[in-house]
Design a protein around this motif. Sequence first.
Motif, PDB file in Angstrom:
ATOM      1  N   MET A  84      -7.447  -0.983  -3.405  1.00 44.81           N
ATOM      2  CA  MET A  84      -6.260  -1.425  -4.130  1.00 44.81           C
ATOM      3  C   MET A  84      -6.531  -2.693  -4.940  1.00 44.81           C
ATOM      4  O   MET A  84      -5.990  -2.890  -6.016  1.00 44.81           O
TER       5      MET A  84
ATOM      6  N   PHE B  69       2.003  -3.687  -8.535  1.00 45.37           N
ATOM      7  CA  PHE B  69       1.516  -4.474  -7.399  1.00 45.37           C
ATOM      8  C   PHE B  69       2.403  -5.678  -7.066  1.00 45.37           C
ATOM      9  O   PHE B  69       2.335  -6.203  -5.964  1.00 45.37           O
ATOM     10  N   GLU B  70       3.203  -6.120  -8.027  1.00 49.23           N
ATOM     11  CA  GLU B  70       4.099  -7.246  -7.726  1.00 49.23           C
ATOM     12  C   GLU B  70       5.504  -6.771  -7.404  1.00 49.23           C
ATOM     13  O   GLU B  70       6.159  -7.308  -6.516  1.00 49.23           O
TER      14      GLU B  70
ATOM     15  N   PRO C 151       6.906  -3.129  -7.156  1.00 45.39           N
ATOM     16  CA  PRO C 151       7.044  -1.671  -7.215  1.00 45.39           C
ATOM     17  C   PRO C 151       8.509  -1.271  -7.057  1.00 45.39           C
ATOM     18  O   PRO C 151       9.259  -1.948  -6.359  1.00 45.39           O
TER      19      PRO C 151
ATOM     20  N   GLU D 218       5.671   0.728  -2.339  1.00 41.32           N
ATOM     21  CA  GLU D 218       5.592  -0.572  -1.667  1.00 41.32           C
ATOM     22  C   GLU D 218       4.963  -0.423  -0.276  1.00 41.32           C
ATOM     23  O   GLU D 218       4.084  -1.193   0.104  1.00 41.32           O
TER      24      GLU D 218
ATOM     25  N   ILE E 145       1.112   0.191  -0.769  1.00 47.80           N
ATOM     26  CA  ILE E 145       0.249  -0.908  -1.239  1.00 47.80           C
ATOM     27  C   ILE E 145       0.305  -2.125  -0.324  1.00 47.80           C
ATOM     28  O   ILE E 145      -0.580  -2.955  -0.348  1.00 47.80           O
ATOM     29  N   THR E 146       1.355  -2.195   0.511  1.00 43.34           N
ATOM     30  CA  THR E 146       1.378  -3.296   1.478  1.00 43.34           C
ATOM     31  C   THR E 146       0.768  -2.873   2.808  1.00 43.34           C
ATOM     32  O   THR E 146       0.781  -3.644   3.762  1.00 43.34           O
ATOM     33  N   GLY E 147       0.267  -1.644   2.865  1.00 39.13           N
ATOM     34  CA  GLY E 147      -0.458  -1.212   4.057  1.00 39.13           C
ATOM     35  C   GLY E 147       0.435  -0.795   5.203  1.00 39.13           C
ATOM     36  O   GLY E 147       0.017  -0.780   6.351  1.00 39.13           O
ATOM     37  N   ARG E 148       1.690  -0.452   4.901  1.00 41.05           N
ATOM     38  CA  ARG E 148       2.591  -0.053   5.983  1.00 41.05           C
ATOM     39  C   ARG E 148       2.413   1.408   6.365  1.00 41.05           C
ATOM     40  O   ARG E 148       2.933   1.857   7.357  1.00 41.05           O
ATOM     41  N   PHE E 149       1.756   2.177   5.535  1.00 43.43           N
ATOM     42  CA  PHE E 149       1.248   3.468   5.991  1.00 43.43           C
ATOM     43  C   PHE E 149      -0.008   3.763   5.197  1.00 43.43           C
ATOM     44  O   PHE E 149      -0.255   3.166   4.151  1.00 43.43           O
ATOM     45  N   GLY E 150      -0.799   4.671   5.690  1.00 42.82           N
ATOM     46  CA  GLY E 150      -2.021   4.965   4.953  1.00 42.82           C
ATOM     47  C   GLY E 150      -2.746   6.127   5.566  1.00 42.82           C
ATOM     48  O   GLY E 150      -2.243   6.778   6.448  1.00 42.82           O
TER      49      GLY E 150
ATOM     50  N   MET F 286       2.765   6.682   9.781  1.00 37.25           N
ATOM     51  CA  MET F 286       1.982   5.887  10.739  1.00 37.25           C
ATOM     52  C   MET F 286       1.885   4.442  10.256  1.00 37.25           C
ATOM     53  O   MET F 286       1.551   4.197   9.109  1.00 37.25           O
TER      54      MET F 286
ATOM     55  N   ARG G  40      -2.283  -1.763   9.988  1.00 37.76           N
ATOM     56  CA  ARG G  40      -2.400  -3.210   9.754  1.00 37.76           C
ATOM     57  C   ARG G  40      -1.479  -3.999  10.690  1.00 37.76           C
ATOM     58  O   ARG G  40      -0.691  -4.828  10.262  1.00 37.76           O
TER      59      ARG G  40
END
Lengths: 250, 218
Positions: free
Chosen positions: A205, A233-234, A236, A242, A245-250, B1, B4
């Motif tokens: 990212m 990225f600032e 969304p 959001e 890109i903030t890593g809350r799911f992946g 899921m 982080r």
Amino acid sequence: MSKIETIGLSVYYGDGTVCGLKAVNITIEANKITALIGPSGCGKTTFLRALNRMNELKGAQTKGKVLIDGIDIYNGKVDVIQLRKRIGMVFQQPNPFPMSIYDNVAYGPRIHGQRNENLGTIVEESLKKAALWDEVKDRLDENALGFSGGQQQRLCIARALAVNPEIILFDEPCSALDPVSTARIEELLTELKQEYTIVIVTHNMQQAARVSDCTAFFLMGELIEYGKTSQIFERPKDKRTEDYITGRFG
Amino acid sequence: MKVRKDYLEALEKLKSDVLRMGELAKAAAKNAIDALVNHDKELAVRLLEENSVIDRMEFEIENQCMRLLALQQPMAIDLRTIETSLKIITDFDRISDLAGDIAEIVIQIADQPYAKPLIDIPRISEISQGMLADCLEAFATHRIEKLEDFSARDDIVDALFGQIRRELVAIMIENPRAITSASHLIFIGLHQERIADHACNIAGRIIYMVTGERRKLG
């Protein structure tokens, strides 16, 4: 100015029941870097490969339109070989041919009928554009496989440039490279966009944020959000963008 | 899921520390005026002692922000939260400094009668306390409706301070012996007015954090 436009682009795999891409509408600007992001299996590579009809090599079925300079590349009249000359591609793993640096770069132009007397200039210019010339100019006859991963990847870029494309597709070009080689490729991308339209798939990212002008976020085959990279990225607009890109799911 | 986990925990800790610092700054501003109203020198002294806690928190929160920026590459709402935190802790620190300035004046004047009865200074305090409470609530909940009228509230504070100043100047003209006491109260009014300005700054930052839109309030 728009270079690529897709209208209702869908791609199906297998017997047509597995949908890899769902009715994507997007307009990609010329001389810009457009990053495609999203989790694995989201459709970003499928989308990339739809732009030069690579999906059909895997037997995928494509619906909808992909307009390059306003002409649908799936209209049945387009010469796929010529299309792939206009739309170059660089892959995740550097994949030079097991031959010399010179022959790697000259390979494409030779296939497309370039005469030998022009090849030296094409090879030199392509290697210069790929920021590799200074490192290899005295070793053009050495086997490409003896060079580092970063050099091999830049060689692949030079090979793509040698046939004078208009668009270059990058499929995670830095994922197998160390940080210094990655930085060189990223710097190269921003130089190349002066002449070419660039579409890049990346899982990184920060790389998308650093190098691209526009970013498209894909999820489960759908284009969720597309906009200027700074906005994506600032600020969304979509919660799913959001969360990703903030890593809350992946 | 959810992924982080450590990162999200660090972000939550940051938010909770910023809120705690905000609560302490708000309490300092309230205690300063309570000490003034009640001629309470002990409260003023205690306030000054406790201000060092707020100073330490500012450094600690700055460190947390720098760690998150350097190690986690935050994006979108997370990035805006960190930027907002870095900015508003400076306002919180300034509010506690202004409360400290008021406390120092209280220590000097608490044993004497004041130049005039305290009417508008507690009013300003009430308004700025409300503004700070709304800021902290908005930071915690991301609901910004209560921040929309901050410019109007700041105008009221400015008007009240103008009134205090005019009254005290008139008192000083009438009675030069009241100059010292009256000028102390003018400074307290000025510090109160500045606290409301900081609340406006904080509100503007929180609106940015929540919406991505930069706005100047007050």
